[in-house]
Design an enzyme around this catalytic site. Structure first.
Site, PDB file in Angstrom:
ATOM      1  N   GLU A  91       0.803  -1.225   0.000  1.00  0.00           N
ATOM      2  CA  GLU A  91       0.000   0.000   0.000  1.00  0.00           C
ATOM      3  C   GLU A  91       0.836   1.276   0.000  1.00  0.00           C
ATOM      4  O   GLU A  91       0.338   2.349  -0.338  1.00  0.00           O
ATOM      5  CB  GLU A  91      -0.942  -0.001   1.208  1.00  0.00           C
ATOM      6  CG  GLU A  91      -2.037  -1.034   1.099  1.00  0.00           C
ATOM      7  CD  GLU A  91      -2.963  -1.064   2.306  1.00  0.00           C
ATOM      8  OE1 GLU A  91      -4.077  -1.588   2.158  1.00  0.00           O
ATOM      9  OE2 GLU A  91      -2.555  -0.573   3.379  1.00  0.00           O
ATOM     10  N   GLU A 122       6.798 -21.438   8.770  1.00  0.00           N
ATOM     11  CA  GLU A 122       7.357 -20.482   9.733  1.00  0.00           C
ATOM     12  C   GLU A 122       8.499 -21.094  10.533  1.00  0.00           C
ATOM     13  O   GLU A 122       9.306 -20.376  11.133  1.00  0.00           O
ATOM     14  CB  GLU A 122       6.274 -19.969  10.679  1.00  0.00           C
ATOM     15  CG  GLU A 122       5.774 -20.971  11.699  1.00  0.00           C
ATOM     16  CD  GLU A 122       4.805 -20.323  12.685  1.00  0.00           C
ATOM     17  OE1 GLU A 122       5.033 -20.506  13.891  1.00  0.00           O
ATOM     18  OE2 GLU A 122       3.850 -19.666  12.258  1.00  0.00           O
TER      19      GLU A 122
END
Length: 307
Positions: A91, A122
Site C-alpha cells: 500500500e 514459519e
C-alpha cells in the site's frame, strides 16, 4: 484430505497463548454479546501500542536514514504477521508514490501462503536467512514481525541481517520471548486473546497499527506529504484523479477549475502543481524548486520565498 505433518511440538510461553479470564464464557453468549466481548478486548490494543511509541520512533528513524542513503526496508513475517507486513508494503507505493523497492516484504511460504495457511513454513529458519541473504545488504533495515517473538523464519532472517551489516527491528507481542539481538525491540503487550492463541485478533490488530504508523511516519519524514495531505500519491484511477484535485483545493483554497488546469499544466504532478499554485511561480520554476528541495514541498516553498 492429507493428514497434518507430525513433528516436534514447541510450547510457546506468551500472554497470547494463555486463557483470557474475561472471555471464559464466550461460547455461552448471544452473537451480540460475543461481539461485545471481542470489541472490549480490541479497545485494549491502542494503549498497548501507545506504550511502545518511543521504540517505534527509533525504528522509523532508522528507516528514514536508510531510505535517504539509497537503502531499503525489509519486512519479514509468517502467517498473519507476514500477511499484514505484505499488505503494508504493497500500500505504500500507491499511497505515497514511493519507489516499489523501498519496502520489500518477505513472507514465509511465498505468495501461496498469503491466501492459504501454510503453517509449517514459519519453522524454516534456513528459508528466512536465505531470503535476507539474497535480498538485503549492509545499510538496509530489516523489520521482523512475530506475535510469539520466536518464529524461526523471522529470527533467522534478523540474525542474518545483522551478519550482513543491516539494522534490525523486531515487533513482538510476547514479553516472555527469548531475547533476540536487534537494534530496536518493540514488544506490544496485548495480553491474552479473546480466543486463546488466536493471534490474528489483538496481536494482529496491534501489528497492523504498528506497521501502518511506522510506514506513514517514515513517509511523512521523507516529505511524501504536505500538511496531512497525500501530495505524493499516484492517481491511477478515476477516484484517485478526483482526489488529487480535491487535495489541491484543500491546500490552496482555489476553485476546482484553477486546480484542474494547474494539474494538467504540471503533467499530472501533484507536488509541482501545488508549489506552483501556492507560490505563484511558473510550472517550470516550481519543478526546479522541488528538485532542489528533494521533493519536500515546504522546503521548496521556503527556497522560492527566499528568492
Amino acid at each position: 484430505m492429507t493428514p497434518p505433518r507430525q513433528g516436534v511440538a514447541v510450547r510457546v510461553e506468551s500472554p497470547t497463548e494463555t486463557r483470557n479470564p474475561r472471555t471464559l464464557d464466550i461460547d455461552r453468549l448471544s452473537t451480540l454479546d460475543v461481539l461485545r466481548l471481542i470489541n472490549a478486548e480490541d479497545h485494549r490494543v491502542p494503549d498497548a501500542v501507545e506504550a511502545v511509541l518511543p521504540e517505534l520512533a527509533q525504528a522509523a528513524d532508522l528507516a528514514v536514514n536508510a531510505l535517504r542513503t539509497g537503502h531499503r526496508v525489509h519486512y519479514v513475517g509468517a502467517g498473519t504477521s507476514g500477511r499484514l507486513a505484505t499488505l503494508d508494503a504493497a500500500e505504500i507505493v500507491p499511497t505515497f508514490n514511493a519507489p516499489p523497492d523501498w519496502f520489500v516484504a518477505h513472507h514465509a511460504g511465498g505468495p501461496e501462503a498469503l491466501v492459504k495457511a501454510v503453517e509449517d513454513v514459519e519453522d524454516e529458519a534456513a528459508g528466512g536467512a536465505a531470503q535476507i541473504r539474497r535480498h538485503a545488504v549492509a545499510g538496509d533495515v530489516v523489520l521482523g514481525v512475530t506475535a510469539s517473538g520466536r518464529t524461526p523464519f523471522v529470527v533467522a532472517a534478523l540474525n542474518e541481517a545483522r551478519t550482513l551489516g543491516a539494522r534490525t527491528v523486531l515487533v513482538s507481542n510476547n514479553p516472555s520471548a527469548p531475547r533476540v539481538d536487534v537494534d530496536v525491540l518493540i514488544t506490544v503487550d496485548t495480553g491474552p486473546e479473546a480466543i486463546a492463541g488466536s493471534t490474528r485478533m489483538k496481536a494482529g490488530t496491534s501489528q497492523k497499527l504498528v506497521l501502518t504508523s511506522f510506514s506513514t511516519a517514515v513517509m511523512v519524514r521523507l516529505g511524501r506529504t504536505y500538511s496531512n495531505l497525500m501530495v505524493s500519491m499516484r492517481a491511477t484511477n478515476a477516484k484517485l484523479r478526483g482526489r488529487t484535485v480535491r487535495i489541491l483545493r484543500e491546500a490552496t483554497g482555489l476553485a476546482e477549475t484553477e486546480c484542474t488546469t494547474a494539474l494538467a499544466d504540471a503533467g499530472g504532478d501533484l507536488k509541482v502543481a501545488l508549489v506552483h499554485l501556492l507560490s505563484g511561480v511558473p510550472i517550470a520554476q516550481a519543478a526546479e524548486a522541488l528538485e532542489k528541495a528533494q521533493g519536500y514541498v515546504r522546503q521548496a516553498l521556503t527556497l522560492l520565498t527566499a528568492r
